[in-house]
Design an enzyme around this catalytic site. Sequence first.
Site, PDB file in Angstrom:
ATOM      1  N   ARG A 256      -0.901  -8.496  13.282  1.00  0.00           N
ATOM      2  CA  ARG A 256      -1.448  -7.486  12.365  1.00  0.00           C
ATOM      3  C   ARG A 256      -2.249  -8.162  11.245  1.00  0.00           C
ATOM      4  O   ARG A 256      -3.302  -7.674  10.838  1.00  0.00           O
ATOM      5  CB  ARG A 256      -0.308  -6.632  11.778  1.00  0.00           C
ATOM      6  CG  ARG A 256       0.238  -5.627  12.792  1.00  0.00           C
ATOM      7  CD  ARG A 256       1.652  -5.169  12.489  1.00  0.00           C
ATOM      8  NE  ARG A 256       1.811  -4.554  11.189  1.00  0.00           N
ATOM      9  CZ  ARG A 256       3.004  -4.330  10.617  1.00  0.00           C
ATOM     10  NH1 ARG A 256       4.118  -4.672  11.252  1.00  0.00           N
ATOM     11  NH2 ARG A 256       3.091  -3.756   9.452  1.00  0.00           N
TER      12      ARG A 256
ATOM     13  N   ARG B 278     -10.121   0.673   8.290  1.00  0.00           N
ATOM     14  CA  ARG B 278      -9.708  -0.680   8.696  1.00  0.00           C
ATOM     15  C   ARG B 278     -10.802  -1.424   9.438  1.00  0.00           C
ATOM     16  O   ARG B 278     -10.606  -2.583   9.803  1.00  0.00           O
ATOM     17  CB  ARG B 278      -8.504  -0.558   9.650  1.00  0.00           C
ATOM     18  CG  ARG B 278      -7.158  -0.762   8.983  1.00  0.00           C
ATOM     19  CD  ARG B 278      -6.131  -0.499  10.058  1.00  0.00           C
ATOM     20  NE  ARG B 278      -4.938  -1.260   9.894  1.00  0.00           N
ATOM     21  CZ  ARG B 278      -3.822  -0.765   9.348  1.00  0.00           C
ATOM     22  NH1 ARG B 278      -3.795   0.454   8.865  1.00  0.00           N
ATOM     23  NH2 ARG B 278      -2.752  -1.506   9.285  1.00  0.00           N
TER      24      ARG B 278
ATOM     25  N   LYS C  82       0.833  -1.209   0.000  1.00  0.00           N
ATOM     26  CA  LYS C  82       0.000   0.000   0.000  1.00  0.00           C
ATOM     27  C   LYS C  82       0.868   1.259   0.000  1.00  0.00           C
ATOM     28  O   LYS C  82       0.676   2.173  -0.792  1.00  0.00           O
ATOM     29  CB  LYS C  82      -0.942   0.019   1.223  1.00  0.00           C
ATOM     30  CG  LYS C  82      -1.837  -1.193   1.343  1.00  0.00           C
ATOM     31  CD  LYS C  82      -2.738  -1.135   2.558  1.00  0.00           C
ATOM     32  CE  LYS C  82      -2.029  -1.154   3.900  1.00  0.00           C
ATOM     33  NZ  LYS C  82      -1.374  -2.439   4.236  1.00  0.00           N
TER      34      LYS C  82
ATOM     35  N   ARG D  56      10.894  -0.240  11.469  1.00  0.00           N
ATOM     36  CA  ARG D  56       9.780  -0.051  12.392  1.00  0.00           C
ATOM     37  C   ARG D  56       9.817  -1.061  13.525  1.00  0.00           C
ATOM     38  O   ARG D  56      10.116  -2.235  13.288  1.00  0.00           O
ATOM     39  CB  ARG D  56       8.458  -0.194  11.625  1.00  0.00           C
ATOM     40  CG  ARG D  56       8.072   1.076  10.919  1.00  0.00           C
ATOM     41  CD  ARG D  56       6.924   0.914   9.961  1.00  0.00           C
ATOM     42  NE  ARG D  56       5.802   0.118  10.432  1.00  0.00           N
ATOM     43  CZ  ARG D  56       4.692  -0.083   9.709  1.00  0.00           C
ATOM     44  NH1 ARG D  56       4.586   0.485   8.517  1.00  0.00           N
ATOM     45  NH2 ARG D  56       3.718  -0.823  10.171  1.00  0.00           N
TER      46      ARG D  56
ATOM     47  N   ARG E 117      12.130  -4.775   5.375  1.00  0.00           N
ATOM     48  CA  ARG E 117      11.907  -3.401   4.901  1.00  0.00           C
ATOM     49  C   ARG E 117      12.606  -2.366   5.779  1.00  0.00           C
ATOM     50  O   ARG E 117      12.743  -2.540   6.990  1.00  0.00           O
ATOM     51  CB  ARG E 117      10.402  -3.187   4.848  1.00  0.00           C
ATOM     52  CG  ARG E 117       9.879  -1.960   5.466  1.00  0.00           C
ATOM     53  CD  ARG E 117       8.415  -1.835   5.261  1.00  0.00           C
ATOM     54  NE  ARG E 117       7.676  -2.205   6.450  1.00  0.00           N
ATOM     55  CZ  ARG E 117       6.366  -2.126   6.550  1.00  0.00           C
ATOM     56  NH1 ARG E 117       5.637  -1.757   5.526  1.00  0.00           N
ATOM     57  NH2 ARG E 117       5.776  -2.444   7.669  1.00  0.00           N
TER      58      ARG E 117
HETATM   59  P1  AP5 Z   1       4.832  -1.609   1.951  1.00  0.00           P
HETATM   60  O1  AP5 Z   1       4.453  -0.812   0.743  1.00  0.00           O
HETATM   61  O2  AP5 Z   1       5.607  -0.919   3.022  1.00  0.00           O
HETATM   62  O3  AP5 Z   1       3.538  -2.344   2.539  1.00  0.00           O
HETATM   63  P2  AP5 Z   1       2.230  -1.756   3.250  1.00  0.00           P
HETATM   64  O4  AP5 Z   1       1.058  -2.466   2.626  1.00  0.00           O
HETATM   65  O5  AP5 Z   1       2.217  -0.263   3.238  1.00  0.00           O
HETATM   66  O6  AP5 Z   1       2.462  -2.370   4.687  1.00  0.00           O
HETATM   67  P3  AP5 Z   1       2.415  -1.754   6.150  1.00  0.00           P
HETATM   68  O7  AP5 Z   1       3.128  -2.737   7.022  1.00  0.00           O
HETATM   69  O8  AP5 Z   1       2.885  -0.357   6.191  1.00  0.00           O
HETATM   70  O9  AP5 Z   1       0.902  -1.847   6.403  1.00  0.00           O
HETATM   71  P4  AP5 Z   1       0.223  -1.901   7.755  1.00  0.00           P
HETATM   72  O10 AP5 Z   1      -1.173  -1.817   7.274  1.00  0.00           O
HETATM   73  O11 AP5 Z   1       0.512  -3.061   8.623  1.00  0.00           O
HETATM   74  O12 AP5 Z   1       0.868  -0.696   8.570  1.00  0.00           O
HETATM   75  P5  AP5 Z   1       0.335   0.735   8.951  1.00  0.00           P
HETATM   76  O13 AP5 Z   1       1.466   1.650   8.992  1.00  0.00           O
HETATM   77  O14 AP5 Z   1      -0.861   1.093   8.130  1.00  0.00           O
HETATM   78  O15 AP5 Z   1       5.638  -2.883   1.443  1.00  0.00           O
HETATM   79  C1  AP5 Z   1       6.283  -3.744   2.359  1.00  0.00           C
HETATM   80  C2  AP5 Z   1       7.677  -4.108   1.831  1.00  0.00           C
HETATM   81  O16 AP5 Z   1       7.543  -4.911   0.667  1.00  0.00           O
HETATM   82  C3  AP5 Z   1       8.512  -2.899   1.427  1.00  0.00           C
HETATM   83  O17 AP5 Z   1       9.843  -3.108   1.833  1.00  0.00           O
HETATM   84  C4  AP5 Z   1       8.456  -2.876  -0.099  1.00  0.00           C
HETATM   85  O18 AP5 Z   1       9.687  -2.420  -0.646  1.00  0.00           O
HETATM   86  C5  AP5 Z   1       8.220  -4.336  -0.432  1.00  0.00           C
HETATM   87  N1  AP5 Z   1       7.335  -4.465  -1.574  1.00  0.00           N
HETATM   88  C6  AP5 Z   1       6.209  -3.753  -1.862  1.00  0.00           C
HETATM   89  N2  AP5 Z   1       5.634  -4.172  -3.007  1.00  0.00           N
HETATM   90  C7  AP5 Z   1       6.430  -5.205  -3.464  1.00  0.00           C
HETATM   91  C8  AP5 Z   1       6.372  -6.053  -4.611  1.00  0.00           C
HETATM   92  N3  AP5 Z   1       5.387  -5.959  -5.515  1.00  0.00           N
HETATM   93  N4  AP5 Z   1       7.331  -6.992  -4.732  1.00  0.00           N
HETATM   94  C9  AP5 Z   1       8.339  -7.106  -3.819  1.00  0.00           C
HETATM   95  N5  AP5 Z   1       8.451  -6.318  -2.727  1.00  0.00           N
HETATM   96  C10 AP5 Z   1       7.504  -5.380  -2.548  1.00  0.00           C
HETATM   97  O19 AP5 Z   1      -0.210   0.480  10.429  1.00  0.00           O
HETATM   98  C11 AP5 Z   1       0.662   0.219  11.527  1.00  0.00           C
HETATM   99  C12 AP5 Z   1      -0.141   0.160  12.823  1.00  0.00           C
HETATM  100  O20 AP5 Z   1      -0.788   1.441  13.063  1.00  0.00           O
HETATM  101  C13 AP5 Z   1      -1.309  -0.852  12.835  1.00  0.00           C
HETATM  102  O21 AP5 Z   1      -0.861  -2.138  13.194  1.00  0.00           O
HETATM  103  C14 AP5 Z   1      -2.250  -0.214  13.876  1.00  0.00           C
HETATM  104  O22 AP5 Z   1      -1.820  -0.457  15.194  1.00  0.00           O
HETATM  105  C15 AP5 Z   1      -2.097   1.286  13.604  1.00  0.00           C
HETATM  106  N6  AP5 Z   1      -3.080   1.805  12.630  1.00  0.00           N
HETATM  107  C16 AP5 Z   1      -2.778   2.369  11.419  1.00  0.00           C
HETATM  108  N7  AP5 Z   1      -3.912   2.726  10.774  1.00  0.00           N
HETATM  109  C17 AP5 Z   1      -4.941   2.378  11.585  1.00  0.00           C
HETATM  110  C18 AP5 Z   1      -6.360   2.468  11.461  1.00  0.00           C
HETATM  111  N8  AP5 Z   1      -6.951   2.973  10.360  1.00  0.00           N
HETATM  112  N9  AP5 Z   1      -7.126   2.008  12.483  1.00  0.00           N
HETATM  113  C19 AP5 Z   1      -6.556   1.501  13.604  1.00  0.00           C
HETATM  114  N10 AP5 Z   1      -5.223   1.375  13.780  1.00  0.00           N
HETATM  115  C20 AP5 Z   1      -4.424   1.802  12.786  1.00  0.00           C
END
Ligand code: AP5
Length: 215
Positions: A172, A88, A13, A161, A127
């Site tokens: 997660r 979410r 994402k 992270r 990552r």
């Molecule tokens: P990346 O693009 O970083 O993946 P992502 O989908 O953004 O993953 P996140 O871990 O950031 O998502 P998340 O939903 O767990 O975390 P968030 O910060 O929202 O890609 C991952 C890796 O793969 C990278 O190294 C990239 O280079 C590689 N990659 C990407 N595409 C690729 C491909 N096609 N091929 C190969 N490699 C690839 O949330 C964190 C925490 O915050 C949550 O756990 C929760 O506690 C809280 N939180 C955030 N939002 C909310 C909400 N709306 N409600 C409640 N709690 C929330």
Amino acid sequence: MNIILLGPPGAGKGTQAQRLVERHGMKQLSTGDMLRAAVKAGTPVGLQAKAVMDAGELVSDEIVSALIGDELDALGEGQGAIFDGYPRTAAQAESLDAILKGRGRTLDRVIELDVDEDALVARITGRFTCASCGKGYHDTFEQPKVAGTCDKCGGHEFKRRPDDNEATVRTRMAEYRAKTAPILPIYDARGIVSRVDGMGEMDDVTAAIEAALAG
Ligand code: AP5
């Protein structure tokens, strides 16, 4: 355009949102990034969110919806938004409808990144990001062109992270399956969901998203 990127942790994402920002001048609204900034700044929201995030659980709906509303208010008129990691839960999906309506915006498309969860653990644990500009990298899939130097800003410091360890990633993913995946039918019923294969090369995923947005 206002779009949602939906998919489990590590689906890509954030990676794809950054590319849409560069190509279309849209604004990436990542609730994860907003919460990490609040934790770093030690704000009351950050203090409340830290333990929840470290455990891989979800922060309260009220907190994240308030953050999104504030960020949308700061957007330029006509500037599109990419919702990354929000909504979410069903309650957040309902809040987003009200937040957009109150600002005269509509939700144009939901991109679901279809991925194989087992491959995601490797993606997440490998990552890292530039500490200065936030550009994302990966130990195996996307290294800086010059080792130790950020391609985008030339910075030399990188960070990982605290919630990117295997145990937290599994929690997660369980949260995603239990609380986030069930909101898809809401958008399916509106006919605005495009499913994109998130397991291909990054450029192929980008091309598929562009095709979905153009279609
Ligand atoms: P990346 O693009 O970083 O993946 P992502 O989908 O953004 O993953 P996140 O871990 O950031 O998502 P998340 O939903 O767990 O975390 P968030 O910060 O929202 O890609 C991952 C890796 O793969 C990278 O190294 C990239 O280079 C590689 N990659 C990407 N595409 C690729 C491909 N096609 N091929 C190969 N490699 C690839 O949330 C964190 C925490 O915050 C949550 O756990 C929760 O506690 C809280 N939180 C955030 N939002 C909310 C909400 N709306 N409600 C409640 N709690 C929330």
